[in-house]
Design a protein around this motif. Sequence first.
Motif, PDB file in Angstrom:
ATOM      1  N   UNK A  25       0.822  -1.223   0.000  1.00 55.82           N
ATOM      2  CA  UNK A  25       0.000   0.000   0.000  1.00 55.82           C
ATOM      3  C   UNK A  25       0.856   1.274   0.000  1.00 55.82           C
ATOM      4  N   UNK A  26       1.858   1.392   0.870  1.00 57.78           N
ATOM      5  CA  UNK A  26       2.683   2.611   0.777  1.00 57.78           C
ATOM      6  C   UNK A  26       3.371   2.768  -0.582  1.00 57.78           C
ATOM      7  N   UNK A  31       3.876   5.439  -5.881  1.00 58.13           N
ATOM      8  CA  UNK A  31       3.854   5.382  -7.354  1.00 58.13           C
ATOM      9  C   UNK A  31       2.798   6.343  -7.882  1.00 58.13           C
ATOM     10  N   UNK A  32       1.634   6.351  -7.242  1.00 57.34           N
ATOM     11  CA  UNK A  32       0.580   7.265  -7.668  1.00 57.34           C
ATOM     12  C   UNK A  32       1.015   8.716  -7.523  1.00 57.34           C
ATOM     13  N   UNK A  33       1.707   9.023  -6.437  1.00 54.65           N
ATOM     14  CA  UNK A  33       2.174  10.402  -6.227  1.00 54.65           C
ATOM     15  C   UNK A  33       3.147  10.807  -7.332  1.00 54.65           C
ATOM     16  N   UNK A  38      -2.399   4.912 -11.188  1.00 59.84           N
ATOM     17  CA  UNK A  38      -1.806   3.574 -11.278  1.00 59.84           C
ATOM     18  C   UNK A  38      -2.188   2.957 -12.618  1.00 59.84           C
ATOM     19  N   UNK A  39      -1.348   3.150 -13.594  1.00 64.09           N
ATOM     20  CA  UNK A  39      -1.595   2.591 -14.936  1.00 64.09           C
ATOM     21  C   UNK A  39      -1.373   1.082 -14.895  1.00 64.09           C
ATOM     22  N   UNK A  69      -7.041   4.309 -10.681  1.00 63.63           N
ATOM     23  CA  UNK A  69      -6.657   3.395 -11.762  1.00 63.63           C
ATOM     24  C   UNK A  69      -6.780   4.053 -13.125  1.00 63.63           C
ATOM     25  N   UNK A  70      -7.133   5.311 -13.134  1.00 64.10           N
ATOM     26  CA  UNK A  70      -7.192   6.065 -14.388  1.00 64.10           C
ATOM     27  C   UNK A  70      -6.760   7.499 -14.107  1.00 64.10           C
TER      28      UNK A  70
END
Length: 158
Positions: A25-26, A31-33, A38-39, A69-70
């Motif tokens: 989770x972290x 990665x999202x940051x 999240x591709x 996710x998008x």
Amino acid sequence: MISNETRARFDALVAKYPERRSALIPILHAVQAEAGYLSPEAIAWVAAYLDLSAADVMSVASFYDMLNLEPVGRHMLYVCHNLSCTLLGGERLIRHLEARLGIRCGETTPDGQVTLRRMECLGACGAAPVLQLDGVFHEQMTAERADALLERLRSESA
Ligand code: FES
């Protein structure tokens, strides 16, 4: 996709846990940051990095509303629509924001600035209705206060 600096940060993070998968989770948040969302490629990278299957990673990433996710807007605006907030005007607030932004919940403004989402309980029921803007809680919201927040976003991006 993932910078060497970020990879080094992940290595240090993983070392804190007894099992690599515990850092999932972290790492998804990080990665999202960095990537904005999240591709499928990011999901595959995280899976390989943590020795998990892409399905394992996807099952977690798709469970949490805060993981995207998008592609999303520059600003994330979540409005609670659970019981306390709805009873104290949360739905009215959502309709107001949809009208002001010209989008429906779940959509992003055409200029890419704001994504509006409904959220199940934000955990601040005693201060309903509640919204969260870019991770900051705003309690006992009114349409007027929400307008002021949007105006502040506009002036900051001008
Ligand atoms: S019901 Fe809205 S914060 Fe709990």
